[in-house]
Scaffold this active site. Structure first.
Site, short mmCIF file in Angstrom:
data_model
loop_
_atom_site.label_atom_id
_atom_site.label_comp_id
_atom_site.label_asym_id
_atom_site.label_seq_id
_atom_site.Cartn_x
_atom_site.Cartn_y
_atom_site.Cartn_z
N TRP A 1 23.35 45.31 34.94
CA TRP A 1 24.76 44.98 34.84
C TRP A 1 25.08 44.18 33.59
O TRP A 1 26.19 44.23 33.06
CB TRP A 1 25.24 44.22 36.09
CG TRP A 1 24.47 42.95 36.39
CD1 TRP A 1 23.31 42.84 37.11
CD2 TRP A 1 24.77 41.62 35.94
NE1 TRP A 1 22.89 41.54 37.15
CE2 TRP A 1 23.77 40.76 36.45
CE3 TRP A 1 25.81 41.08 35.18
CZ2 TRP A 1 23.76 39.39 36.20
CZ3 TRP A 1 25.80 39.70 34.93
CH2 TRP A 1 24.78 38.88 35.44
N GLU B 1 45.47 36.87 42.83
CA GLU B 1 44.73 37.23 41.61
C GLU B 1 44.58 36.00 40.71
O GLU B 1 43.53 35.79 40.09
CB GLU B 1 45.42 38.36 40.85
CG GLU B 1 45.53 39.66 41.63
CD GLU B 1 44.21 40.13 42.19
OE1 GLU B 1 43.20 40.11 41.46
OE2 GLU B 1 44.17 40.50 43.38
N TRP C 1 15.72 47.52 36.61
CA TRP C 1 16.66 48.64 36.52
C TRP C 1 16.04 49.79 35.74
O TRP C 1 15.68 49.61 34.58
CB TRP C 1 17.95 48.16 35.85
CG TRP C 1 18.62 47.05 36.61
CD1 TRP C 1 18.56 45.72 36.35
CD2 TRP C 1 19.42 47.19 37.78
NE1 TRP C 1 19.28 45.01 37.28
CE2 TRP C 1 19.83 45.89 38.18
CE3 TRP C 1 19.86 48.28 38.55
CZ2 TRP C 1 20.62 45.65 39.29
CZ3 TRP C 1 20.65 48.05 39.65
CH2 TRP C 1 21.03 46.74 40.00
N TRP D 1 41.85 34.01 42.12
CA TRP D 1 40.53 34.55 41.72
C TRP D 1 40.11 33.96 40.37
O TRP D 1 38.95 33.66 40.14
CB TRP D 1 40.58 36.08 41.58
CG TRP D 1 40.27 36.85 42.81
CD1 TRP D 1 41.16 37.57 43.57
CD2 TRP D 1 38.98 37.04 43.44
NE1 TRP D 1 40.50 38.16 44.61
CE2 TRP D 1 39.18 37.86 44.56
CE3 TRP D 1 37.68 36.58 43.16
CZ2 TRP D 1 38.12 38.24 45.41
CZ3 TRP D 1 36.63 36.95 44.00
CH2 TRP D 1 36.87 37.77 45.10
N ASN E 1 42.26 47.06 36.27
CA ASN E 1 41.28 46.40 37.15
C ASN E 1 40.54 47.39 38.04
O ASN E 1 39.32 47.30 38.22
CB ASN E 1 41.99 45.34 38.00
CG ASN E 1 41.01 44.64 38.92
OD1 ASN E 1 40.06 44.02 38.46
ND2 ASN E 1 41.21 44.78 40.23
N TRP F 1 31.60 41.60 36.99
CA TRP F 1 30.37 42.41 36.89
C TRP F 1 29.41 42.10 38.03
O TRP F 1 28.82 43.01 38.62
CB TRP F 1 29.70 42.20 35.52
CG TRP F 1 30.31 43.15 34.54
CD1 TRP F 1 31.33 42.89 33.67
CD2 TRP F 1 29.98 44.54 34.39
NE1 TRP F 1 31.66 44.04 33.00
CE2 TRP F 1 30.84 45.06 33.40
CE3 TRP F 1 29.05 45.40 34.97
CZ2 TRP F 1 30.79 46.40 32.99
CZ3 TRP F 1 29.00 46.73 34.58
CH2 TRP F 1 29.86 47.21 33.61
C1 LIG Z 1 33.88 44.28 35.83
C2 LIG Z 1 35.13 43.42 35.63
C3 LIG Z 1 35.30 42.69 34.46
C4 LIG Z 1 36.44 41.89 34.27
N1 LIG Z 1 36.55 41.17 33.10
C5 LIG Z 1 37.63 40.36 32.93
C6 LIG Z 1 37.76 39.57 31.76
O1 LIG Z 1 36.88 39.54 30.88
N2 LIG Z 1 38.89 38.82 31.62
C7 LIG Z 1 39.87 38.80 32.57
O2 LIG Z 1 40.87 38.10 32.40
N3 LIG Z 1 39.74 39.51 33.69
C8 LIG Z 1 38.67 40.30 33.90
N4 LIG Z 1 38.58 41.04 35.05
C9 LIG Z 1 39.60 40.89 36.09
C10 LIG Z 1 40.79 41.87 36.02
O3 LIG Z 1 40.34 43.18 35.89
C11 LIG Z 1 41.76 41.56 34.86
O4 LIG Z 1 42.11 40.19 34.87
C12 LIG Z 1 43.04 42.38 34.99
O5 LIG Z 1 42.75 43.75 35.02
C13 LIG Z 1 43.96 42.07 33.82
O6 LIG Z 1 45.14 42.80 33.88
P1 LIG Z 1 46.52 42.11 34.26
O7 LIG Z 1 46.75 40.92 33.42
O8 LIG Z 1 47.57 43.17 34.25
O9 LIG Z 1 46.23 41.63 35.74
P2 LIG Z 1 47.17 41.30 37.01
O10 LIG Z 1 46.78 42.24 38.06
O11 LIG Z 1 48.60 41.26 36.62
O12 LIG Z 1 46.66 39.87 37.42
C14 LIG Z 1 47.27 38.66 36.92
C15 LIG Z 1 46.25 37.77 36.30
O13 LIG Z 1 45.31 37.32 37.26
C16 LIG Z 1 44.03 37.16 36.66
N5 LIG Z 1 43.10 38.03 37.36
C17 LIG Z 1 43.38 39.22 37.96
N6 LIG Z 1 42.29 39.70 38.57
C18 LIG Z 1 41.30 38.81 38.36
C19 LIG Z 1 39.94 38.75 38.73
N7 LIG Z 1 39.37 39.69 39.50
N8 LIG Z 1 39.21 37.71 38.31
C20 LIG Z 1 39.76 36.72 37.57
N9 LIG Z 1 41.05 36.73 37.18
C21 LIG Z 1 41.81 37.76 37.58
C22 LIG Z 1 44.17 37.55 35.20
O14 LIG Z 1 44.37 36.38 34.44
C23 LIG Z 1 45.42 38.41 35.21
O15 LIG Z 1 46.12 38.39 33.98
C24 LIG Z 1 37.44 41.84 35.28
C25 LIG Z 1 37.26 42.59 36.44
C26 LIG Z 1 36.13 43.37 36.62
C27 LIG Z 1 35.99 44.17 37.89
#
Ligand SMILES: Cc1cc2nc3c(=O)[nH]c(=O)nc-3n(C[C@H](O)[C@H](O)[C@H](O)COP(=O)(O)OP(=O)(O)OC[C@H]3O[C@@H](n4cnc5c(N)ncnc54)[C@H](O)[C@@H]3O)c2cc1C
Length: 475
Positions: free
Chosen positions: A359, A275, A306, A278, A341, A382
């Site tokens: 989107w 993650e 759209w 990513w 997420n 997105w």
């Molecule tokens: C439509 C959509 C919009 C999103 N918008 C954002 C946003 O604006 N900001 C954001 O930080 N994340 C975003 N995410 C990614 C992800 O959903 C969140 O980072 C995550 O839910 C945050 O919760 P957590 O810190 O408990 O994540 P954990 O699951 O604990 O992950 C650890 C860290 O990894 C990073 N991370 C995790 N998943 C992703 C991912 N897919 N892409 C990039 N980094 C990731 C984050 O920094 C997160 O804190 C988005 C995902 C989707 C599908």
């Protein structure tokens, strides 16, 4: 050996005074280092409302940072103005030879930093930027042909092959903290009101701010990291780290997190590390492909017209789509500024492929409401859901909101937390309450159309329309 007598360190999305690369370099190369944070009017004025949890989060985190710098013998100068004007002016006032900061990869931040660099240079001052918010940035990870990766799995493979202790090492500050300097003038801290903002519910939420908040969350998550892979997809379960806002504002060091995951054993730490990869992946996508910030990464999908309806967008924002998993998730973001997420993927897919809305409307809504809003991750997420992105969900794979709900919230625990009107709906109907017979609706105190909306669209029919939209453009 110090290169500068005096320099200035400018905090931005790196609100911590330890393991901070730019601050480390400033201290290593200067006899005296002043520190500043600017509440940038250009950013604040563009926020959608005057009650914004992010401003409160930053203010509280800045207050803690200031106390911490003071305890080290330094000070934090806190300004409110246009950063592009304030930084060169402060550099002149303090008579520093250089300004240090950490790199920011967003297009607007790059433009700001270029303008500040020009203003500083015209007065004979230098700007130094360090990599701090990513493990690998810009073009540090390239394909064998020397180009940027656009597919995640090979990018991750190359990332994992390159990472080592060197890239994850901390940038200590304590060793040279005596170089932190106090300015020769009094400094204060603005209030939320003086910044032009109103209080939000942030303090009532389980969102601890600042470096101490990040430490607390990470300590809690470390004890759960082993279960991350199995627990992370269930929104009713405490399975994820909740660290995203801290990653956004740099109240934690990404190296610290990545090191713990990299050194961890088993599938939990490995999945969590992915993650974090990513995160780097999307930073570099936007760096190499800035057109994705405003349009489809795959430009051919910009041609989709759209056909979705405004009232359906209103229903999505207002948690009134009639699909409980979507509505509960939309209540979560409105109430807390965070969304799980799995649910971000579900509601994004629903907006695009069920409501047939652009989107970018959903992306903007998230940008306005997410506490952890990050341009790269949000845009990447997105475009993934909309199938317009680099390594996206294939266009013909369309989430069924009912199946997703059954799979990831089987007893409807998450749904009921945010939709109390469904509290008494039996488990077998909670994912699709419109299928409940009228007598059951009465018994559950949830009459469809009265207590909870009927679905605004029919998933099966909309799915066909979405496929046709993509097929037409691809043809
Ligand atoms: C439509 C959509 C919009 C999103 N918008 C954002 C946003 O604006 N900001 C954001 O930080 N994340 C975003 N995410 C990614 C992800 O959903 C969140 O980072 C995550 O839910 C945050 O919760 P957590 O810190 O408990 O994540 P954990 O699951 O604990 O992950 C650890 C860290 O990894 C990073 N991370 C995790 N998943 C992703 C991912 N897919 N892409 C990039 N980094 C990731 C984050 O920094 C997160 O804190 C988005 C995902 C989707 C599908």
């Amino acid at each position: 050996m110090t290169a500068y007598d005096r320099s200035l360190f400018w905090f931005r999305r790196d609100l911590r005074d330890d393991d901070n690369a730019g601050l480390h370099y400033a201290l290593a190369s200067s006899r005296q280092v002043f520190c500043v944070f600017v509440f940038d009017r250009e950013i604040l004025d563009a926020l959608p409302g005057r009650a914004d949890r992010r401003v409160e989060f930053v203010l509280e985190s800045v207050a803690e940072l200031r106390e911490s710098l003071r305890a080290r013998g330094g000070e934090l100068i806190v300004l409110h103005g246009r950063a592009g004007d304030e930084i060169p002016a402060l550099a002149a006032r303090l008579g520093v030879a250089a300004v240090f900061a950490n790199e920011d990869y967003e297009p607007a931040a790059r433009a700001r930093d270029a303008a500040v660099e020009r203003a500083l240079a015209s007065a004979g001052r230098r700007q130094h930027l360090a990599k701090d918010q990513a493990i690998f940035a810009r073009d540090e990870i390239l394909t064998q042909a020397g180009g940027p990766f656009v597919v995640f799995t090979p990018y991750r493979r190359a990332w994992l092959a390159k990472v080592d202790d060197y890239y994850l090492k901390a940038y200590p500050v304590a060793k040279r903290a005596e170089r932190l300097a106090k300015p020769p003038f009094a400094t204060g801290l603005p209030t939320l009101a003086s910044l032009g903002f109103e209080p939000t519910n942030l303090r009532a939420l389980p969102v601890p701010t600042g470096m101490s908040g990040a430490r607390r969350l990470f300590a809690d998550f470390r004890s759960r990291m082993a279960d991350y892979r199995t627990a992370r997809d269930f929104p009713a379960t405490k399975g994820v780290s909740y660290l995203s806002v801290h990653n956004r504002f740099g109240t934690t060091s990404i190296r610290d997190l990545a090191r713990a995951a990299w050194k961890g054993k088993g599938e939990g730490p490995a999945t969590w590390l992915s993650e974090l990869v990513w995160r780097d992946f999307y930073f570099q996508i936007l760096w190499h492909h800035p057109h994705a910030a405003t349009g489809a990464f795959r430009r051919e999908y910009d041609a989709i017209a759209w056909p979705g309806r405004d009232e359906h967008f209103e229903a999505w924002c207002g948690a009134r789509t009639g699909y409980p998993i979507v509505d509960a998730a939309m209540r979560q973001i409105a109430a807390t500024g965070w969304m799980h997420n799995r649910l971000r993927m579900v509601v994004a897919s629903f907006l695009v492929k069920d409501l047939l809305l652009d989107w970018r409307r959903g992306e903007k809504y998230f940008a306005d409401h997410l506490l952890d809003f990050d341009l790269s991750a949000n845009n990447g997420g997105w475009q993934w859901a909309a199938s317009t992105g680099c390594d996206a969900q294939p266009w013909f794979r369309i989430f069924n909101p009912v199946t997703q709900s059954e799979r990831f919230d089987p007893q409807g625990r998450f749904i009921r937390r945010y939709l109390p009107e469904l509290a008494k709906v039996p488990d077998r109907f909670v994912h699709a309450p419109w299928t409940m017979p009228p007598l059951e609706q009465q018994a559950a105190g949830c009459v469809i159309g009265r207590d909870y909306p009927a679905p605004v669209v029919d998933h099966a029919a909309q799915r066909e329309r979405a496929l046709a939209l993509f097929k037409a453009v691809r043809a």
